[in-house]
Design an enzyme around this catalytic site. Structure first.
Site, short mmCIF file in Angstrom:
data_model
loop_
_atom_site.label_atom_id
_atom_site.label_comp_id
_atom_site.label_asym_id
_atom_site.label_seq_id
_atom_site.Cartn_x
_atom_site.Cartn_y
_atom_site.Cartn_z
N HIS A 221 81.62 23.31 16.24
CA HIS A 221 80.42 22.64 16.77
C HIS A 221 79.59 21.94 15.70
O HIS A 221 78.42 21.66 15.93
CB HIS A 221 79.50 23.65 17.46
CG HIS A 221 80.07 24.28 18.68
ND1 HIS A 221 79.80 23.82 19.94
CD2 HIS A 221 80.91 25.32 18.83
CE1 HIS A 221 80.43 24.58 20.82
NE2 HIS A 221 81.12 25.49 20.17
N LYS B 281 68.45 15.71 12.63
CA LYS B 281 68.11 15.18 13.95
C LYS B 281 67.00 14.13 13.85
O LYS B 281 66.79 13.36 14.77
CB LYS B 281 67.72 16.32 14.89
CG LYS B 281 68.88 17.28 15.19
CD LYS B 281 68.44 18.39 16.13
CE LYS B 281 69.46 19.50 16.31
NZ LYS B 281 70.50 19.18 17.30
N THR C 238 73.87 17.80 23.93
CA THR C 238 74.06 17.99 25.36
C THR C 238 72.77 17.61 26.09
O THR C 238 72.80 17.23 27.25
CB THR C 238 74.43 19.45 25.71
OG1 THR C 238 73.58 20.32 24.95
CG2 THR C 238 75.88 19.75 25.36
N ARG D 283 66.35 21.46 18.72
CA ARG D 283 65.94 22.23 17.55
C ARG D 283 65.43 21.29 16.46
O ARG D 283 65.84 20.13 16.38
CB ARG D 283 67.14 23.03 17.00
CG ARG D 283 67.49 24.24 17.82
CD ARG D 283 66.36 25.22 17.94
NE ARG D 283 66.11 25.88 16.67
CZ ARG D 283 66.35 27.16 16.41
NH1 ARG D 283 66.83 27.94 17.36
NH2 ARG D 283 66.10 27.69 15.23
C1 F58 Z 1 75.35 22.52 18.50
N1 F58 Z 1 75.38 23.56 17.52
C2 F58 Z 1 75.54 21.14 17.91
N2 F58 Z 1 74.69 25.57 16.67
O1 F58 Z 1 74.58 20.91 16.90
C3 F58 Z 1 75.39 20.12 19.02
O2 F58 Z 1 75.64 18.84 18.55
C4 F58 Z 1 76.37 20.46 20.15
O3 F58 Z 1 76.14 19.65 21.25
C5 F58 Z 1 76.23 21.90 20.57
O4 F58 Z 1 76.36 22.76 19.46
C6 F58 Z 1 77.26 22.30 21.60
O5 F58 Z 1 78.52 21.94 21.17
C7 F58 Z 1 74.57 24.62 17.62
O6 F58 Z 1 73.78 24.73 18.55
C8 F58 Z 1 73.93 26.68 16.55
O7 F58 Z 1 72.94 26.86 17.22
C9 F58 Z 1 74.40 27.69 15.55
C10 F58 Z 1 73.95 29.07 15.94
C11 F58 Z 1 74.33 30.07 14.90
C12 F58 Z 1 73.87 29.69 13.54
C13 F58 Z 1 74.28 28.30 13.14
C14 F58 Z 1 73.90 27.28 14.20
#
Ligand code: F58
Length: 832
Positions: free
Chosen positions: A376, A573, A677, A568
């Protein structure tokens, strides 16, 4: 774990037959509700609190799901097919009540039944505390996916952690973020079904030893030095009005009795209690996401804890007793939601080697068919690594197995690329710098059937950049599945007025088949439909105004362009770019450079949490709040510019905010946002996007068309090129007077009560570092915003574009994403 099922022989006919769903009538519902209130909560209606009523209602609705849940499980047991074990450390579920009412088609019945009891359904809806068991996009995606799988009748169990504290509650004190713990369970958890008797032991620490088994073969055993218990909590995941209810299984950590009894017997009661707390800490709190993963031991414990429980649960409970592990790949595919569950790979290997006595090659061949990995991110620093020393101490057997896997893998690399030792070092699962550590993304890639990115561009960059050596070796392993969002929650529930308009126009089928949105295309040309569409948007704006007034005391101006940036807080971003835009407009007006009458009245709403340890993100939040305070109280811009930053952006607020937006801000630096999303949710609700060619924006623009999307900024190759040439932000500052004046105004302390220090971290970084090229994209962003203003001036044309955004975004349903996973990765049967 304890017994699978009871072996008693019931004689009463009611105990044998399937349980029945209570009647779907108002009277039936009233009866069930009062029964829950009286017998469940132990109060008469006349003396019940709002929370009593909410809990009773939730349990009533849950009751309607239960028969279907049991039926779904029993049908699957009788006719077992390969299933998905979705392994995710996060599920950002949002409120459950409305979703359950929609799935069971009980909304109207419940409303009437409650009314007959003198209760307002809406008041009870608002009493629900959302389970915030995730940080952001990744956790919300998991929640959308399990919703879609249930709606498609696909066999899936979602596995994760039942955190006692979810994502922190954000508050602002003098404009600065202050975090408050989110104890989401304090008022009761009516949606969960705990099974305290189902304990899964999970071991940690200790050492390993070799021994010779009865058959003369040398084996290894792990002699751990402490363990904890995993307690199962089930949640129902209802499909949309299809009678299917899947399971989400979250694990809570509990101390073993041996753990505290030993110490207790030694006479130290306080120490026993302390030890118990230590064990139970494992599922205590969700880690707030960070820009860089730090080597936090507790986090690794969480990860191992939940995957060990889940794999054990699948092998020992979900499968028939006589399961032949050689057939595992025909029974299960574990989907790794990012690297957080990757320790499950050596865990399955350990079980196959040490518990099921397989040889390494055979165990490895099986394991390599049982996992698939979704990545991701594109930020290399966000790829998890764990120090070897930590793994050796916490999970010594797993570390040994990782070495064995690496050995076999590197032999393969050497065979395929003879003499290329640099490549071997780059690809190794064990890295050397800055300390010896395990690269979890490499381990995941090596062990998985498929590796996928979450949007076309990110999947391409994964193949070409982040994991290019692996793509050279196994090109067929790499695939893309573009993310999606559930239309049930993010259109049907969150935008009832648009839903009604769409249903009146093309019928109700779209809720479970979003491709049907394309039938709306022709209505973009229909003035009556456009008028209705505009009324819906206006009503949604009134609704969010009421929500913000009640929730935050914010009074939104009327009839503004509603410009929304919610996600976030992260430098990549680029919330600071949006902020610079607002400061530029403000500075233009107060300096007399811009005629206020020429500026489109605009309200910008931000929503963003910063990771508690992410200093720069917190400074940006402070600056946004500071600028908002000044702009909102300066009479020179009154009626033109307004900024709102409601605290604690969460799923519940998103559901109210997104349907009201005119403009969706998706302005990350190209090549940094894996997908996004939120961008999809906005388009589906008729907002136009202003965005870069990044993540899924690329696909949104491709589908809605250039005329209905405001593109700006460098694309990814241009970014790479500028960075290779050497980026100097000060050049942009020096050559662009509007940018200079905006930055100077911030730097002067104008927004921070004359305190220049307070803004210096953000300004200094933009001028002398600017990792995410905010200044380089500034002018292009301003130009695009000017195009937005021109377009918005023609309200009919804007409505036409907005309708086309809705009509052409059906692709972004998570039902389609799930179809893609099924076809490209999982190869499971639905409806079986
Ligand atoms: C997100 N990642 C991406 N990670 O940033 C976003 O572009 C994408 O649409 C989404 O995933 C779904 O695929 C994301 O949300 C986190 O929150 C992690 C959680 C654990 C620690 C590192 C970040």
């Amino acid at each position: 774990m304890h017994e699978r099922g009871a072996s008693f022989e019931p004689t009463h006919p009611l105990a044998v037959g399937p349980v029945s769903t209570p009647p779907h009538t108002v009277d039936g519902f009233v009866k069930e509700f009062l029964r829950e209130l009286n017998y469940g909560q132990g109060v008469p209606l006349s003396r019940s609190s709002l929370n009593d009523q909410y809990l009773a209602l939730a349990r009533t609705v849950r009751g309607y799901l239960t028969a279907r849940w049991l039926e779904t499980a029993s049908r699957r047991r009788k006719n077992p097919h390969k299933m998905v074990g979705y392994l995710s450390a996060e599920y950002l579920l949002g409120r459950q009540l409305d979703n359950a009412l929609l799935a069971t088609d009980l909304t109207a019945t419940a409303e009437e039944a409650l009314k007959a009891c003198g209760i307002d359904l809406d008041a009870l809806r608002q009493a629900e505390i959302e389970p915030g068991l995730g940080n952001g996009g990744l956790g919300r995606l998991a929640a959308c996916f399990i919703d879609s799988l249930a709606t498609m009748d696909a066999p899936c169990v979602g596995y994760g952690l039942r955190y006692e504290y979810g994502i922190f509650k954000q508050t602002f004190v003098d404009g600065r973020q202050v975090e408050v713990p989110d104890n989401w369970l304090t008022l009761g958890g009516p949606w969960e079904i705990p099974h305290p008797e189902m304990e899964v032991p999970v071991h940690f620490g200790g050492r390993t030893e070799r021994y010779v088994g009865a058959d003369g073969r040398e084996r290894t055993r792990w002699i751990p030095d402490w363990d904890i218990l995993g307690i199962r909590y089930n949640y129902m995941v209802p499909g949309y009005q299809n009678g299917v209810v899947n399971t989400l299984r979250l694990w809570r950590a509990r101390a073993t009795r041996a753990f505290d009894l030993d110490i207790f017997n030694a006479g130290d009661y306080s120490e026993a209690v302390r030890a118990q707390t230590f064990a139970e800490n494992i599922s205590k709190v969700l880690y707030p996401e960070d820009s860089t993963p730090q080597g936090k031991e507790l986090r690794l414990q969480q990860q191992y804890f939940f995957v060990a429980c889940s794999i054990f649960d699948f092998l020992k409970h979900t499968q028939p007793v006589d399961l032949d592990v050689r057939q595992l790949p025909e029974r299960i595919i574990f989907q790794l939601n990012d690297t957080h569950p990757v320790i499950g790979i050596p865990e399955l290997m350990r079980l196959l080697l040490d518990e099921y006595d397989l040889e390494f090659d055979e165990a490895w061949a099986i394991t390599q068919q049982c996992f698939a990995y979704t990545c991701h991110t594109l930020l290399p620093e966000a790829l998890e690594v764990w120090p070897v020393s930590l793994l050796e101490r916490l999970l010594p057997r797993h570390m040994e197995i990782i070495y064995l896997i690496n050995e076999a893998f590197l032999a393969q690399v050497r065979e395929q690329f003879p003499g290329d030792e640099l490549r071997v070092r780059r690809m190794s699962i064990i890295g050397d710098h800055p300390e010896r550590s395990v690269r979890m993304a490499h381990l995941a890639t090596v062990a998985s059937v498929k590796v996928n990115g979450v949007a076309e561009l990110q999947s391409q960059l994964l193949r070409e950049k982040v994991l290019s050596d692996f793509a050279d070796m196994w090109p067929e392993k790499f695939t893309n599945v573009t993310n999606g969002v559930t239309p049930r929650r993010f259109v049907r529930q969150s935008n009832p007025l648009l839903s009604k308009l769409v249903t009146d126009t093309i019928g109700v089928g779209w809720v479970a088949n979003l491709d049907r949105f394309s039938e709306l295309e022709v209505y973009a040309e229909d003035p009556d439909f456009r008028a209705s569409f505009r009324q819906v948007k206006a009503a949604n704006k009134d609704r969010i105004a009421a929500v913000l007034a009640r929730r935050d005391g914010i009074v939104l101006p009327k009839d503004h362009l509603l410009d929304v940036m919610v996600k976030r807080l992260h430098e990549y971003k680029r919330q600071s770019l949006k902020l610079l835009h607002m400061v530029t407009l403000y500075e233009g007006i107060i300096s007399g450079d811009l005629d206020p009458a020429s500026v489109t009245p605009r309200t910008v709403i931000f929503g963003a949490k910063a990771a508690p340890g992410y200093r720069m993100a917190k400074e940006i939040i402070y600056l946004i709040n500071s600028v908002a305070r000044v702009i909102n109280t300066d009479p020179r811009v009154e009626g033109r510019l307004f900024m709102a930053f409601p605290a604690n952006y969460n799923v519940t607020l998103a559901e109210r905010l997104i349907p009201a937006a005119d403009l969706s801000e998706q302005i990350s630096l190209a090549g940094k946002e894996a997908s996004g999303t939120g961008n999809m949710k906005f388009a589906l609700n008729g907002a136009l996007t202003i965005g870069t060619d990044d993540g899924a924006n690329v696909e949104i623009r491709g589908l809605v068309g250039d005329d209905n999307f405001f593109l700006f900024g460098m694309n990814e190759p241009e970014v790479a090129d500028l960075q290779a040439r050497g980026y100097r932000p000060t050049e942009y500052y020096e050559s662009n007077p509007r940018l200079r004046r905006a930055l100077n105004l911030i730097d002067s302390g104008h927004f921070t009560d004359g305190n220049r220090e307070a803004a210096s971290m953000v300004v200094g970084d933009l001028l002398y570092n600017d990792r995410f090229l905010v200044l380089a994209d500034y002018q292009s962003y301003l130009d695009a915003q000017a195009r937005v203003e021109t377009a918005y001036a023609d309200q009919e044309a804007w409505a036409r574009s907005a309708i086309l955004n809705v009509a052409r975004s059906g692709f972004f349903s998570s039902d389609r994403s799930m179809r893609d996973y099924i076809d490209r990765i999982w190869h499971i049967k639905t409806g079986g």
